[in-house]
Design an enzyme around this catalytic site. Sequence first.
Site, PDB file in Angstrom:
ATOM      1  CG  HIS A 336      -2.278  -0.832   1.034  1.00 37.90           C
ATOM      2  ND1 HIS A 336      -2.191  -1.925   1.250  1.00 37.90           N
ATOM      3  CD2 HIS A 336      -3.532  -0.149   0.625  1.00 37.90           C
ATOM      4  CE1 HIS A 336      -3.669  -2.637   0.932  1.00 37.90           C
ATOM      5  NE2 HIS A 336      -4.145  -1.453   0.582  1.00 37.90           N
ATOM      6  N   GLY A 337       2.073   1.168   0.599  1.00 36.94           N
ATOM      7  CA  GLY A 337       2.971   2.408   0.376  1.00 36.94           C
ATOM      8  C   GLY A 337       4.308   2.379   1.076  1.00 36.94           C
TER       9      GLY A 337
END
Length: 481
Positions: A336-337
């Site tokens: 996700h990041g």
Amino acid sequence: MVFSSTVFLFFFLPIVLLLYYLVPNRLKNVILLIGSLIFYAWGEPIYVFLMCFSSFVDYLNGILLAKNDNDKTRKRYLFIAIFINLSLLGFFKYSDFLIEILNNMFGANIPLLNIGLPIGISFYTFQTMSYSIDVYRKSVNIEKNYFRYLTYVSLFPQLVAGPIVRYSTIADEIKSRKIVFNDIADGFLRFLRGLFKKVLLANNIGSMYEIILGSEIEALSVMTLWFGVLGYAIQIYFDFSGYSDMAIGIGRMLGFHFDENFNYPYISKSIGEFWRRWHISLGTWFKDYILYPFLKSNRVQKLQSFLKLKLGKNWGKNLTVALGTLLVFFLTGLWHGANYNYIYWGLYYAFFLIAEDFFLKKYLRKHTVLSHIYVLFVVLLGYVIFSIEDINLLETYFQGMFGFVNIPFIDNDFFFYLCNYGIIMLIGLVFCFPIAEKIPDKIKNNAFINVLRGGIYIILFLISICYIVSDTYNPFLYFRF
């Protein structure tokens, strides 16, 4: 850069659909491919070539895998393809994160690369890798036509924010598909529902949480902080599920049948159930390509046998599943990041999933109401971790939520947000539940009800147009992943 996809998609879609329906079947993929490349280039022109290269790697790898029966050679080809895909993803998404870690660990001063993140790279990388893995497993036939394969990867409805569509799902439809009126009508209504979720609910609620995060936490109240993260929970659900609905709806209008990506996750009675209902395509991807191979690997099987011998059958199995869960949700967070908060978020969910497997599950089954409260509580705290990248701000926000800093329990700001966002949030909360599925078929099929529903759709559509044209706050949260 801000990718104004809602505006572009709104004007772009009718043109593509018109051309798509007018041309003969043999040219439909040509229209789709050209349209998809234009759609992607609208946001990131140079990165079209990156997507084409990534697609070509796995397309070529599929052909090489099909031509070889030697297991070692096939493993080598698969490894090379996965290495190239993950290297591209790692370079563009995680290089600065790794540089920051090295600078902090060794006191170095390596300059950051500040490379722009290609939109949707996490999604299409997983799609192309799944194709190579499936071909290696011989669970899907290879695609011999590169442009047809590129059409699959670049399909504009799901390209930039999912759902993650595997080649096996649409292998037959990418070659030949029927365009029928019922699919067009159902797809159009599904697209509109997604549009309403995104434009009318997610956008209107989302701006509140940004205002709260931009304020001094010490100047707010406990209730304001809880109200803010509740708003974010509604926003991210309708933002992402709304985009998924639009993608599935457009796919249906084009003759494709994508799998569902959301199934009312907020009605879950356990965190395990929540993850079976939230971002389904990502969860099944990690299960099929990470968790199951991990659990079936020789080393893990040996470890399980050892633990079974020392601790007993159930402990041996549970501990290895716990290791797999820890691995999967570490990678889920990292996917996700490129920031610590995403890793913390993944490990946070791994903790509750492991706890449920070991001892919580039997209590959750007995206490339905408490299980719902437990899930919502865990999920809301998870959104705080997920949404705040600044670790210091994250800590302060948690302290404020639980009254560990000197702030009031309730204040005028809370009533201001309640008055301005309360109604739209209440509407959002209501539609987080499967209300439509509870309506009897007799009412659904009533002529008057259908006319009334059509009128409501038209009104909401016109309102959505007004928002799209005039509203400056129009992000898609998952574009940055």
